[in-house]
Design a protein around this motif. Structure first.
Motif, PDB file in Angstrom:
ATOM      1  N   GLY B 549       0.834  -1.212   0.000  1.00 36.72           N
ATOM      2  CA  GLY B 549       0.000   0.000   0.000  1.00 36.72           C
ATOM      3  C   GLY B 549       0.856   1.243   0.000  1.00 36.72           C
ATOM      4  N   ASN B 550       1.856   1.218   0.838  1.00 35.05           N
ATOM      5  CA  ASN B 550       2.749   2.378   0.909  1.00 35.05           C
ATOM      6  C   ASN B 550       3.421   2.635  -0.427  1.00 35.05           C
ATOM      7  OD1 ASN B 550       2.075   2.500   3.560  1.00 35.05           O
ATOM      8  ND2 ASN B 550       4.067   1.834   4.356  1.00 35.05           N
ATOM      9  N   GLU B 560      -5.502   2.306  -5.637  1.00 31.73           N
ATOM     10  CA  GLU B 560      -5.044   0.946  -5.413  1.00 31.73           C
ATOM     11  C   GLU B 560      -4.445   0.773  -4.024  1.00 31.73           C
ATOM     12  OE1 GLU B 560      -2.790  -0.391  -8.909  1.00 31.73           O
ATOM     13  OE2 GLU B 560      -4.158   0.966  -9.977  1.00 31.73           O
ATOM     14  N   ALA B 561      -3.835   1.840  -3.562  1.00 32.47           N
ATOM     15  CA  ALA B 561      -3.305   1.787  -2.201  1.00 32.47           C
ATOM     16  C   ALA B 561      -4.440   1.570  -1.210  1.00 32.47           C
ATOM     17  CB  ALA B 561      -2.561   3.073  -1.879  1.00 32.47           C
ATOM     18  N   ARG B 590      -4.893   4.796   5.142  1.00 27.61           N
ATOM     19  CA  ARG B 590      -5.964   4.775   4.161  1.00 27.61           C
ATOM     20  C   ARG B 590      -6.606   6.164   4.079  1.00 27.61           C
ATOM     21  NH1 ARG B 590     -10.614   0.300   4.424  1.00 27.61           N
ATOM     22  NH2 ARG B 590     -11.549   1.746   5.901  1.00 27.61           N
ATOM     23  N   ALA B 591      -6.694   6.781   5.222  1.00 22.96           N
ATOM     24  CA  ALA B 591      -7.245   8.136   5.247  1.00 22.96           C
ATOM     25  C   ALA B 591      -6.412   9.060   4.366  1.00 22.96           C
ATOM     26  CB  ALA B 591      -7.284   8.662   6.677  1.00 22.96           C
ATOM     27  N   ALA B 592      -5.099   8.867   4.437  1.00 23.54           N
ATOM     28  CA  ALA B 592      -4.217   9.697   3.597  1.00 23.54           C
ATOM     29  C   ALA B 592      -4.548   9.505   2.121  1.00 23.54           C
ATOM     30  CB  ALA B 592      -2.761   9.344   3.862  1.00 23.54           C
ATOM     31  N   CYS B 593      -4.810   8.231   1.775  1.00 27.52           N
ATOM     32  CA  CYS B 593      -5.161   7.961   0.371  1.00 27.52           C
ATOM     33  C   CYS B 593      -6.451   8.666   0.006  1.00 27.52           C
ATOM     34  CB  CYS B 593      -5.345   6.467   0.138  1.00 27.52           C
ATOM     35  SG  CYS B 593      -3.869   5.526   0.462  1.00 27.52           S
ATOM     36  N   CYS B 603     -12.194   9.911   4.320  1.00 28.32           N
ATOM     37  CA  CYS B 603     -10.975  10.245   5.049  1.00 28.32           C
ATOM     38  C   CYS B 603     -11.318  10.520   6.507  1.00 28.32           C
ATOM     39  CB  CYS B 603     -10.314  11.454   4.405  1.00 28.32           C
ATOM     40  SG  CYS B 603      -8.931  12.077   5.343  1.00 28.32           S
ATOM     41  N   VAL B 604     -12.370  11.322   6.694  1.00 32.66           N
ATOM     42  CA  VAL B 604     -12.757  11.657   8.059  1.00 32.66           C
ATOM     43  C   VAL B 604     -13.143  10.398   8.820  1.00 32.66           C
ATOM     44  CG1 VAL B 604     -14.518  12.827   9.435  1.00 32.66           C
ATOM     45  CG2 VAL B 604     -13.436  14.009   7.522  1.00 32.66           C
TER      46      VAL B 604
END
Lengths: 358, 1053
Positions: B549-550, B560-561, B590-593, B603-604
């Protein structure tokens, strides 16, 4: 001549003298074999199968038929079958299995007079839709045949009764980019070019180039109609931009005068549709490149789209013979390999070099 | 030879053919004749031999015709067929061998295929489409059958007129109502603009060889379509080819066509397919880099280009793109990780600034107060150049979303300078602004993620490694600072400041790298039991997913991440083990993605989950804040930022955002805005980090500036130094180099270690043609900093002035050694090498050469239009060299001109051309481009790519080339330029320096251009500056075409 060598060169690889009049020669797809079709001195038809072996042409098979054979095509056969369709002096369309050539797999007396020209589409992986053969004859008709339908053509184009029948010299398929679309282009001795739309069963366009039309060919049969080259009796050829048809002006074209003598044939390089070769009455070959204009269409004052045409440049020209070169065929498998047959009763296998650099 | 003179004696009047005067069959006539038609006739006469046989004259005539018209038909001669003897043995062998092997292969195949040919043939028959109009048609075609039967009954072929009368509409409606309209229209015209072509080819029963044949055939069709710009068609044919046999080449070509169509996602996918098949495929790498660049994934783009350069070190395209990408990246990325890299960026900017004087003064002299609102705080200018560059970099991040790649415009620096209380906020505002879902931070974040990735592999030790890294970095930057400072106080102040910057960077890391998060915690008070140990608790499968993911995140594939992280999350949850730490990080990642994708609500949600598991972790808080902010939920965002600041007050992004939101909230809710806020959670002491000076700054975001102010009082000498330097810079700007030298000299009395002062003074000396002094200053700098590229560059110029070309060449080489991408140095090096190679006696004197550099820039611009009437008598001496220079530059220029010939069909093409134009500063090409470009399309073509340099070159080319021919077009262009997306932003960043001066100088020019400019009561608004500067100010732009006033943009204030 250092720069000269940078241009494509035409080299004879093999040449073979024949004892009969050669009308057409064709590569057998997916092979290093070629066919010579013609007329023997006795007035019978001859069909010879040669194979390139090392630096020579080996005759594998010779088949004699009743009528002189004028033209042939593999365009409607599958890559596996590779049946040859021929048109002869008697107006017969025959399809031959070259492995068993005694009896044709398909035979029809399609025309009252000689079949001058033949073309096929839907075979060899070239052209979507049904495999079809088109024949053009001195009797003035152009007929489309499906090898699966016996005796009758699937389409027939002929002049109104009583009207002067023109000798049809050349036919070609095009626009077969999907299963529905397909056109046939035919050229006549009086300079008429007619474009028949097989999907709509209509005469889509016609024009006259003043001199007899010896050969027509689309740059590709299986793309959305792009270009058409038509050669004429008086040494000129015309390139039509077939992408855009103007309601009144039709297709835009550019013409090029090659020499005084007839241009018998035009054949586009199968691997690059923008390169084509013309063969001339004085035994010469000219290799051309079409260059597209910056814009290929514009709008006229009435907002109708009209095509614009580019230019042709001569890449190379050579003279091989004093007699007309009547037939020309590029190998579909080997880029730059071509065969030509001339009335000097010689078949020549040529290599055109540096086509990648064009 | 005797033959050739014969015509002179024959005076029979005209030739039999064409009636050409016999006199014309003569060398002299032919040599002078320019009428190709006439020459062709002469040639024909000569060739015919009717007037005698003159082989040499014939040849001469041919040459002449060839010279005048290469394509002349008269040149076509019958040539015999080439034979083997026309080739070299080697060539012929190649040709022959190739053919032989083909023949052998084909013949073997043929034999094989005879065995294989069996029943497959019949299978194929079944797949065939129905016979046209035949009874074997499917029911859908019943009508057609009828019609066909009728025809069969009649058995009378239809004639042409019948063909024509054939009622297509009727027939079609019978056959297929759906197709009716299409068919009828298609008959005459307006065929569908995009033909319907099957994307898949039925390969049932085909042998492998046949498939290869078909796949190749379709690919060739694709290539042809591509070549003439039918990209959609090309993609279709490539797709067909791939449907038969998926080949790397077809994917690669398809990717290129998709790039042309700006279908970045598909292009990316296709490039990746190629690279799966052929990891070292250079073309695919370059293409992927292009796509990455377009998707703003500059880091990924640079990686790809570097890979290319590993494989082909001389790949010119890769080099060029790399340079461009780095420049773009520079506009987005904060301080690079390694000092080396940072330096390179720094150097390039200097060199950019060397390109023209004004720009130099903007970058170099940025420390001076910008006039009105931006002023510099004491001590700020003292930060080393590197420190300053950092600020620039930070500021670059401010580019609000959608800005796309932005070259650092010099005037940018002005904004940066304004790091006082108010404007440091604004500066940081930008940072965070950039952090909102798009752009800006992307690069930084990727970088950080990249880091995290690297660290991740080293597991346990990772934490410490990171710490060490950070420390190293701090050390090195401080080291850099020491050089620039004399007093301890200053140094302290500076390190504070540096700390700010670093702080941001660190926090950025903390914010972005999953691993670093833990480090933060462990760093904190050292009393946290959780620390790094827990990082190992992630099960290997989940760890792998996470690392994947990273990786995906790093390469910008956020979607995709997300999938990878989700898998990891599911896996961890499925295990049922309680590892809140890891789960929290996964959610946070995942939130960053989601944030990157602009999916703020998800994200929230993820941040909420992460925070449930790990309350008060920084990153989820920051991300939630950003997401909330983008959703305009300012209160929630404010709370989160505040919470973040409680945990780590050094996070400038948070600090700044909080301030910005405060303003918004005050605007929105009035003075009592605080009352409407939900309560700010109190962060437990254990969770707090980096508490500044033990104070309770959490609630006072400006407290750092308070302490700064105290320090400020103790920095009088520095202030003086700063003032002097600013004054010096001001003088440089005004071209008063003598005065500037004085000021700088005074500066040196206060501080002898500030290299910038020496390099600045060196520049003044260069301008004053005092090369010896300039050299000495550079020497001095190089004693302190042995790799100061500016010093090398200026010393090289000084040596050049001193006619010590060898030393000059050496220094230029050093410059290029430090940074091979300094174009100016390359150019100069070329020039000096020429001078060196020529004999030194021919060398012109120093001042002229110095001037030459300028003339190259200015004289080449006006070109044919204005001629060279600018050139002074002094210039004439150097003109030769100049034109030679220009000739050499011809090649790149031509390529760019070539690009311009065709009207750009889409924004991508336009962008490509503009980039080429911009790199070459080819105004003529730019003018060509603008001439053929429909002004109306300008905003569309520019998209969000408008930037200072482009704007500037537009204005210049309009000024020099277009205005004379078509003032109306210039007006149109300016008008639509003002409609471009980023126009106002660009305006804001353009320099307004020297406006009065330049204005006076150019007023005449403007008048002559028939375009008069309107001014507001205060300031000139837009005018065409001289020497390549468009000076624009005040977000107001009014252009008035004489006699017909039409405001471009209405005054906004």
């Amino acid at each position: 001549s250092g720069s000269g060598l940078e241009r494509p060169q035409l080299v004879t690889y093999v040449q073979q003298a024949l004892s009969y009049t050669l009308f057409d020669c064709k590569w057998l797809p997916r092979s290093a074999r070629l066919l010579c079709l013609g007329s023997s001195a006795r007035g019978t038809g001859l069909l010879q199968l040669y194979e390139l072996q090392g630096g020579r042409l080996a005759l594998l098979r010779e088949i004699e038929k009743a009528k002189p054979i004028k033209c042939g095509t593999f365009g409607a056969t599958s890559l596996q079958q590779r049946y040859l369709a021929t048109g002869d002096f008697g107006g017969n369309l025959n399809i031959w299995n070259l492995e068993a050539p005694e009896i044709p797999v398909y035979s029809v007396k399609g025309h009252k007079e000689i079949i001058n020209s033949i073309d096929g589409v839907g075979g060899l992986g070239i052209g979507e839709g049904a495999p079809e053969i088109v024949t053009g004859s001195r009797d003035g008709t152009v007929k489309v045949w499906d090898p699966r339908q016996k005796d009758t053509p699937v389409a027939n184009m002929e002049p109104v009764q009583g009207e002067n029948k023109r000798d049809c010299w050349t036919v070609a398929f095009g626009n077969a980019y999907n299963q529905d679309e397909r056109v046939v282009c035919a050229g006549y001795d009086n300079g008429d070019i007619k474009l028949f739309d097989l999907k709509n069963m209509s005469l889509r366009w016609e024009t006259n180039i003043k001199n007899g039309v010896c050969s027509v060919e689309f740059d590709r049969k299986d793309v959305y109609m792009n270009k058409l080259v038509a050669t004429s009796l008086e040494g000129k050829f015309h390139v039509f931009n077939m992408r855009t048809q103007h309601p009144t002006k039709g297709f835009a074209s550019v013409s090029e005068k090659v020499q005084k003598s007839t241009i018998w044939q035009v054949r586009h390089l199968p691997q690059n549709r923008d390169i084509f070769m013309t063969s001339g009455g004085a035994g010469s070959l000219h290799l051309w490149k079409y260059e597209y204009p910056a814009q290929r269409l514009k709008k006229d004052s009435e907002e109708a789209e009209m095509g614009l045409v580019g230019s042709v440049s001569l890449l190379q020209n050579v003279t091989l013979s004093t007699q007309p070169i009547s037939s020309l065929d590029w190998s579909p498998d080997k880029k730059g390999l071509c065969v030509c047959g001339a009335f000097d009763q010689t078949v020549r296998v040529l290599i055109v070099t540096k086509l990648n650099k064009v | 030879m005797g033959d050739d003179s014969v015509p002179l004696f024959l005076d029979q009047g005209t030739t039999k053919r064409y009636k050409i005067l016999i006199d014309h069959l003569d060398y002299k006539f032919i040599e002078k004749c320019t009428d190709v038609k006439h020459l062709e006739k002469i040639l024909r006469v000569l060739r015919s031999g009717e007037e005698g046989y003159y082989p040499e004259l014939t040849l001469f005539c041919e040459k002449r015709v060839e010279h005048l018209d290469l394509r002349s038909r008269a040149l076509r001669k019958d040539k015999p067929l080439a034979t083997a003897s026309d080739f070299t043995a080697e060539e012929w062998k190649t040709i022959n061998d190739e053919l032989m092997s083909w023949v052998t292969e084909m013949n073997e195949d043929y034999k094989k295929s005879q065995f294989l040919r069996t029943d497959t043939v019949h299978e194929r028959q079944d797949n065939l489409p129905p016979i046209r109009c035949s009874s074997s048609c499917l029911p859908a075609n019943q009508n057609k059958i009828l019609q066909n039967n009728q025809r069969n009954k009649k058995n009378v072929p239809r004639d042409y007129s019948e063909w024509d009368k054939f009622d297509v509409e009727k027939e079609c409606s019978k056959i297929d109502e759906g197709c009716e309209e299409n068919n009828s229209k298609a008959r005459f015209l307006s065929r569908p603009s995009q033909p319907v072509i099957k994307k898949k080819i039925d390969t049932t029963g085909m042998t492998k060889k046949e498939k290869i044949f078909i796949a190749t055939h379709e690919k060739e069709k694709g290539n042809e379509a591509f070549a003439i710009g039918d990209y959609v068609e090309a993609v279709t044919y490539y797709t067909r080819s791939i449907s038969v046999i998926p080949t790397a080449a077809a994917y690669n070509n398809k990717a290129q066509a998709e790039i042309k169509l700006q279908d970045w996602d598909s292009a990316l996918q296709d490039c990746e397919k190629v690279l799966d098949m052929e990891p070292g495929n250079v073309k695919a790498l370059i293409r992927r880099a292009t796509v990455h660049g377009q998707l703003q994934n500059y880091q990924a783009a640079i990686e790809d280009l570097n890979k290319v350069l590993c494989i082909e070190p001389e790949n010119a395209i890769a080099k060029k793109n790399l340079l461009q990408t780095e420049m773009k990246m520079k506009g987005l990325k904060p301080v690079s990780e390694t000092q080396g890299k940072g330096k390179r960026i720094l150097i390039r900017d200097i060199e950019d600034s060397e390109v023209d004087e004004e720009r130099w003064e903007n970058t170099e002299g940025c420390e001076r107060s910008g006039g009105d609102k931006s002023y510099v705080r004491a001590g700020h200018f003292l930060c080393s150049w590197k420190c300053f560059r950092r600020q620039i970099n930070l500021c670059n991040m401010r580019m609000p979303q959608g800005c796309g790649p932005l070259f650092v415009h010099p005037s940018f620096t002005r904004t940066i300078v304004s790091s006082d209380d108010a404007s440091s906020n604004s500066l940081l505002n930008f940072l965070v602004e950039a952090g909102v879902p798009v752009r800006g931070e992307a690069a930084a974040e990727e970088e950080a993620m990249g880091n995290a990735q690297k660290k991740f592999h080293s597991k346990g030790g990772g934490g410490k490694g990171e710490d060490r890294d950070a420390q190293k970095q701090r050390e090195s930057t401080e080291c850099g600072l020491k050089k620039g400072t004399s007093e301890k106080k200053t140094q302290k102040r500076l390190s504070d400041h540096e700390g700010e910057v670093n702080g941001y960077l660190h926090s950025d890391r903390k914010t972005e790298s999953p691993e670093a998060e833990k480090i933060c915690r462990s760093q904190g008070a050292g009393s946290q039991p959780v620390a790094g140990g827990s990082s190992t608790s992630l099960p290997p499968i989940a760890a792998k997913l996470k690392s994947e993911g990273n990786e995906l995140f790093k390469s910008g594939q956020f979607g995709e991440a997300v999938l990878k992280y989700s898998e990891a999350i599911e896996y961890v949850i499925g295990l049922g083990e309680q590892s809140p730490d890891d789960l929290s990080i996964l959610y946070s990642n995942r939130a960053a993605c989601y944030l990157k994708e602009g999916n703020c609500s998800d994200c929230v949600q993820d941040c909420n989950r992460a925070l449930e598991l790990q309350p008060f972790s920084l990153k989820p808080l920051l991300r939630r804040a950003m997401a909330n902010e983008s959703m305009e939920r300012y209160r929630q965002a404010y709370i989160d930022y505040k919470t973040v600041l409680q945990i780590d007050s050094s996070i400038q992004a948070a600090n700044d955002s909080a301030n910005r939101i405060t303003k918004t909230l005050i605007d929105q809710d009035g003075p009592s805005w605080r009352e409407k806020l939900p309560p700010i959670p109190v962060v437990p002491v254990a969770a707090q980090l980096h508490r500044w000076d033990g104070g309770n700054e959490e609630n006072k975001p400006r407290s750092t500036t308070d302490t700064n102010r105290e320090e400020q009082l103790q920095m009088n000498s520095e202030e003086k130094f700063k003032t002097l330097k600013n004054e010096g810079n001001d003088f440089v700007r005004k071209g008063k180099y003598e005065e500037a030298v004085n000021k700088y000299s005074e500066c040196m009395k206060l501080n002898t270690k500030e290299c910038a002062i020496y390099t600045n003074r060196a520049l003044c000396y260069l301008k004053l043609n005092k090369y010896e002094e300039a050299k000495q200053d550079c020497d001095h700098v190089l004693q302190i900093e042995d790799s100061n590229i500016k010093a090398f560059y200026r010393r090289a110029l000084a040596y050049k002035g001193l006619q010590n070309y060898q030393a000059s060449v050496d220094d230029f080489n050093k410059v290029l050694l430090i940074d091979p991408n300094v174009l100016e140095a390359k150019k100069e090096l070329k020039e000096v090498t020429q001078l060196l190679n020529r004999d030194s006696s021919a060398g012109a004197s120093g001042p002229q050469k110095q001037r030459k550099k300028i003339t190259i820039q200015e004289v080449t611009e006006p070109d044919e239009q204005e001629g060279r009437h600018f050139a002074t008598s002094e210039d004439v001496v150097t003109d030769h060299a100049t034109s030679k220079e220009a000739d050499q530059e011809d090649v790149p220029l031509k390529t760019s001109e070539k690009l311009c010939i065709s009207e750009p069909s889409n924004a991508y093409d336009f962008g490509q051309i503009i980039n080429a134009v911009n790199i070459n500063k080819d105004k003529a090409a730019c003018a060509d481009l603008l001439t053929i470009t429909d002004p109306k399309k300008l905003p569309m073509l520019l998209g969000n790519k408008l930037e200072g340099e482009i704007f500037s070159i537009f204005i210049q080319s309009l000024e020099y080339y277009v205005v004379g021919k078509d003032p109306g077009l210039v007006y149109q262009h300016l008008f639509y330029l003002s409609k471009a997306e980023r126009f106002k932003v660009v305006l804001a960043f353009l320099s307004k320096s020297e406006k009065e001066q330049v204005f006076k100088r150019d007023l005449q020019l403007i008048r002559s251009m028939q375009i008069r400019l309107c001014f507001t009561s205060k300031m000139p608004i837009l005018f065409f500056g001289h020497g390549g500067k468009a000076v624009v100010d005040f977000n107001v732009l009014i252009v008035e075409v004489v006699g017909n006033a039409r405001p471009l943009v209405k005054p906004t204030h």
